[in-house]
Design a protein around this motif. Structure first.
Motif, PDB file in Angstrom:
ATOM      1  N   GLU A   6      47.780   8.692  52.179  1.00 20.95           N
ATOM      2  CA  GLU A   6      47.857   8.822  50.713  1.00 20.95           C
ATOM      3  C   GLU A   6      48.479  10.166  50.335  1.00 20.95           C
ATOM      4  N   GLU A   7      47.998  11.243  50.996  1.00 20.16           N
ATOM      5  CA  GLU A   7      48.529  12.585  50.675  1.00 20.16           C
ATOM      6  C   GLU A   7      50.034  12.626  50.898  1.00 20.16           C
ATOM      7  N   GLN A   8      50.465  12.011  51.987  1.00 19.91           N
ATOM      8  CA  GLN A   8      51.892  12.038  52.310  1.00 19.91           C
ATOM      9  C   GLN A   8      52.720  11.203  51.325  1.00 19.91           C
ATOM     10  N   LEU A   9      52.110  10.165  50.772  1.00 15.73           N
ATOM     11  CA  LEU A   9      52.865   9.271  49.885  1.00 15.73           C
ATOM     12  C   LEU A   9      52.932   9.771  48.442  1.00 15.73           C
ATOM     13  N   LEU A  10      51.918  10.511  48.033  1.00 19.34           N
ATOM     14  CA  LEU A  10      51.882  10.971  46.630  1.00 19.34           C
ATOM     15  C   LEU A  10      53.124  11.806  46.316  1.00 19.34           C
ATOM     16  N   GLY A  11      53.884  11.389  45.317  1.00 13.41           N
ATOM     17  CA  GLY A  11      55.081  12.129  44.910  1.00 13.41           C
ATOM     18  C   GLY A  11      56.305  11.822  45.764  1.00 13.41           C
ATOM     19  N   ALA A  12      56.145  10.986  46.789  1.00 10.52           N
ATOM     20  CA  ALA A  12      57.297  10.664  47.652  1.00 10.52           C
ATOM     21  C   ALA A  12      58.119   9.530  47.029  1.00 10.52           C
ATOM     22  N   VAL A  13      59.384   9.474  47.405  1.00 13.92           N
ATOM     23  CA  VAL A  13      60.228   8.348  46.984  1.00 13.92           C
ATOM     24  C   VAL A  13      59.762   7.116  47.767  1.00 13.92           C
ATOM     25  N   ALA A  14      59.678   5.987  47.066  1.00 11.58           N
ATOM     26  CA  ALA A  14      59.093   4.789  47.676  1.00 11.58           C
ATOM     27  C   ALA A  14      60.103   4.074  48.569  1.00 11.58           C
ATOM     28  N   THR A  15      60.445   4.682  49.686  1.00 13.55           N
ATOM     29  CA  THR A  15      61.336   4.027  50.649  1.00 13.55           C
ATOM     30  C   THR A  15      60.510   3.517  51.819  1.00 13.55           C
ATOM     31  N   GLU A  16      61.048   2.522  52.501  1.00 20.35           N
ATOM     32  CA  GLU A  16      60.326   1.973  53.665  1.00 20.35           C
ATOM     33  C   GLU A  16      60.109   3.061  54.712  1.00 20.35           C
ATOM     34  N   GLU A  17      61.098   3.926  54.839  1.00 17.89           N
ATOM     35  CA  GLU A  17      60.972   4.999  55.836  1.00 17.89           C
ATOM     36  C   GLU A  17      59.792   5.920  55.508  1.00 17.89           C
ATOM     37  N   ASN A  18      59.650   6.261  54.215  1.00 17.99           N
ATOM     38  CA  ASN A  18      58.522   7.124  53.830  1.00 17.99           C
ATOM     39  C   ASN A  18      57.177   6.412  54.011  1.00 17.99           C
ATOM     40  N   LEU A  19      57.159   5.123  53.724  1.00 19.46           N
ATOM     41  CA  LEU A  19      55.915   4.370  53.926  1.00 19.46           C
ATOM     42  C   LEU A  19      55.535   4.400  55.408  1.00 19.46           C
ATOM     43  N   ARG A  20      56.524   4.193  56.262  1.00 31.55           N
ATOM     44  CA  ARG A  20      56.270   4.164  57.706  1.00 31.55           C
ATOM     45  C   ARG A  20      55.797   5.525  58.203  1.00 31.55           C
ATOM     46  N   ARG A  21      56.435   6.585  57.694  1.00 27.80           N
ATOM     47  CA  ARG A  21      56.020   7.940  58.124  1.00 27.80           C
ATOM     48  C   ARG A  21      54.578   8.219  57.739  1.00 27.80           C
ATOM     49  N   ALA A  22      54.204   7.794  56.540  1.00 25.54           N
ATOM     50  CA  ALA A  22      52.831   8.029  56.076  1.00 25.54           C
ATOM     51  C   ALA A  22      51.839   7.232  56.933  1.00 25.54           C
ATOM     52  N   ALA A  23      52.202   5.996  57.248  1.00 25.85           N
ATOM     53  CA  ALA A  23      51.313   5.178  58.088  1.00 25.85           C
ATOM     54  C   ALA A  23      51.158   5.822  59.461  1.00 25.85           C
ATOM     55  N   GLU A  24      52.262   6.334  59.985  1.00 27.56           N
ATOM     56  CA  GLU A  24      52.197   6.981  61.305  1.00 27.56           C
ATOM     57  C   GLU A  24      51.341   8.245  61.250  1.00 27.56           C
ATOM     58  N   ALA A  25      51.430   8.983  60.136  1.00 26.66           N
ATOM     59  CA  ALA A  25      50.604  10.192  59.997  1.00 26.66           C
ATOM     60  C   ALA A  25      49.122   9.826  60.025  1.00 26.66           C
ATOM     61  N   GLU A  26      48.773   8.730  59.363  1.00 23.96           N
ATOM     62  CA  GLU A  26      47.365   8.309  59.354  1.00 23.96           C
ATOM     63  C   GLU A  26      46.909   7.944  60.757  1.00 23.96           C
ATOM     64  N   LEU A  27      47.769   7.243  61.469  1.00 21.86           N
ATOM     65  CA  LEU A  27      47.361   6.708  62.767  1.00 21.86           C
ATOM     66  C   LEU A  27      47.543   7.696  63.906  1.00 21.86           C
ATOM     67  N   ALA A  28      48.046   8.882  63.586  1.00 25.68           N
ATOM     68  CA  ALA A  28      48.188   9.906  64.630  1.00 25.68           C
ATOM     69  C   ALA A  28      46.814  10.253  65.216  1.00 25.68           C
ATOM     70  N   ALA A  29      45.761  10.056  64.423  1.00 25.47           N
ATOM     71  CA  ALA A  29      44.403  10.381  64.894  1.00 25.47           C
ATOM     72  C   ALA A  29      43.792   9.256  65.739  1.00 25.47           C
ATOM     73  N   ALA A  30      44.499   8.143  65.904  1.00 26.16           N
ATOM     74  CA  ALA A  30      43.918   7.003  66.627  1.00 26.16           C
ATOM     75  C   ALA A  30      43.714   7.338  68.102  1.00 26.16           C
ATOM     76  N   ARG A  31      42.596   6.870  68.640  1.00 15.27           N
ATOM     77  CA  ARG A  31      42.307   7.020  70.067  1.00 15.27           C
ATOM     78  C   ARG A  31      41.966   5.630  70.620  1.00 15.27           C
TER      79      ARG A  31
END
Ligand code: FAD
Ligand code: SF4
Length: 338
Positions: A276-301
């Motif tokens: 959410e933090e990464q997406l707020l104020g970002a341009v709504a492109t698929e690339e930005n959506l993917r980057r934000a999802a990856e940022a969230e899942l970086a903590a996955a174990r």
């Protein structure tokens, strides 16, 4: 099944007092989870306090424009409510993706929030399980954990919360209202469930005898643009491998507000605040959506057999947000640019 006593509570105070004072007493709502666990020998209460007639079974407007859902409102009734369907579609979709019509006719709002994990070892009393018997071990870590957690798990427990409705409520910033031995309280639904840590036997922060009376939905104009997507092994009648609840507000191609929560990945409905933090104020492109999802899942174990959940969750976040962007694009191609 062991013998037990059944009683219908006459008031919230009496129900709270009975359950708080008797270690063997539990609240009963629709019984669709509790009675199953009693049959399996996982839950062994000696007293069932039926609370279905205590909480309201209505969805009522609040003075501030929000909605109050009584804890006894069934999943069917809530999914069919016209205000829920038009103002909070993510909630109606999550409810309809769960269980079966027959179960949804019985399952209540309070009981759905407090349903227990579907970890196969938790449900099998012949195996150890730290959640069922603290200190006995967690066979799921090395055993069958394909459906279990990739985020926020601990050495002691890798279980997931199995619910759909709570994931939507987490994205909607709902508030849970309770009556307990220490009086009434209101807590954000995102604070209700706990990560397992060293005490996986404690699913939530509720005190013994604390009764859920209602769930409040805030007024959020953006919730009308919301969506729930669920991936499971079967097309129906199956728990989520991964699910996503998303609420999105976009103006001029820029994300003005976004709420995201994940199901099937953690011991709690997982609010995806990093994305959410990464997406707020970002341009709504698929690339930005993917980057934000990856940022969230970086903590996955991920564990040995559930690594597939990480790319699945990433792709599901992106797909769900794109679903919400597509109608905007159709009406005004400059509004969103995936
Ligand atoms: C075959 C099957 C498939 C299912 N599939 C799904 C699915 O895909 N998605 C999904 O989300 N769910 C699914 N479910 C779970 C179902 O949604 C839950 O069993 C149901 O929501 C629980 O609600 P209930 O009212 O029957 O609770 P109960 O079984 O009566 O109670 C559950 C727990 O909540 C406590 N409790 C109940 N009410 C209160 C209250 N007001 N205050 C405090 N404590 C309370 C009880 O003491 C108990 O511990 C499935 C269930 C089955 C059997
Ligand atoms: S994951 Fe949790 S619920 Fe499952 S066996 Fe381990 S301790 Fe028990």
């Amino acid at each position: 099944m062991r013998p037990f006593r059944y009683e219908r509570a006459t008031s919230p105070d009496a129900a709270v007092a009975t359950v708080a004072a008797n270690p063997g007493a539990v609240f009963l709502a629709g019984g669709t989870n509790l009675v199953d666990l009693m049959r399996l020998g996982v839950a062994r209460p000696d007293r069932l306090v039926d609370v279905r007639r205590l909480a309201t079974d209505t969805v009522e407007p609040l003075a501030d424009g929000g909605l109050r859902i009584g804890a006894a409102v069934t999943n069917s009734r809530l999914a069919a409510d016209l205000t829920i369907r038009s103002r909070y579609p993510v909630l109606a979709q999550a409810l309809l993706s769960g269980a079966s019509p027959q179960l949804r006719n019985l399952a209540t709002t309070g009981g759905n929030l407090l349903q227990r994990t579907r970890c196969p070892y938790f449900q099998n009393v012949t195996t150890p399980c730290n959640k069922r018997e603290p200190g006995s071990g967690c066979p799921a870590r090395e055993g069958d954990h394909r459906t279990l957690a990739v985020l926020g798990h601990s050495e002691a427990c890798v279980a997931t919360h199995p619910g759909d409705m709570p994931v939507a409520l987490a994205a909607l910033d709902a508030t849970v209202r309770t009556e307990g031995p220490a009086g009434p309280r209101a807590l954000p639904v995102t604070s209700l469930h706990r990560l397992p840590g060293d005490e996986p036997h404690r699913d939530t922060v509720l005190d013994r005898g604390e009764l859920i009376t209602a769930v409040d939905l805030p007024v959020l104009p953006l919730t009308a643009r919301s969506r729930y997507r669920k991936v499971r092994d079967r097309a129906s009648y199956a728990f989520a491998l991964v699910s996503v609840a998303a609420v999105l507000d976009v103006a001029g191609g820029t994300i003005r507000d976004v709420r995201l929560a994940l199901g099937g990945v953690a011991h709690v409905p997982w609010r995806a605040r990093r994305a959410e933090e990464q997406l707020l104020g970002a341009v709504a492109t698929e690339e930005n959506l993917r980057r934000a999802a990856e940022a969230e899942l970086a903590a996955a174990r991920p564990l040995r057999d559930n690594g597939f959940k990480v790319p699945l969750a990433r792709d599901l976040i992106v797909r769900t947000l794109l679903d919400l962007l597509e109608p905007l694009q159709r009406h005004d191609p400059t509004e969103a640019r995936p």
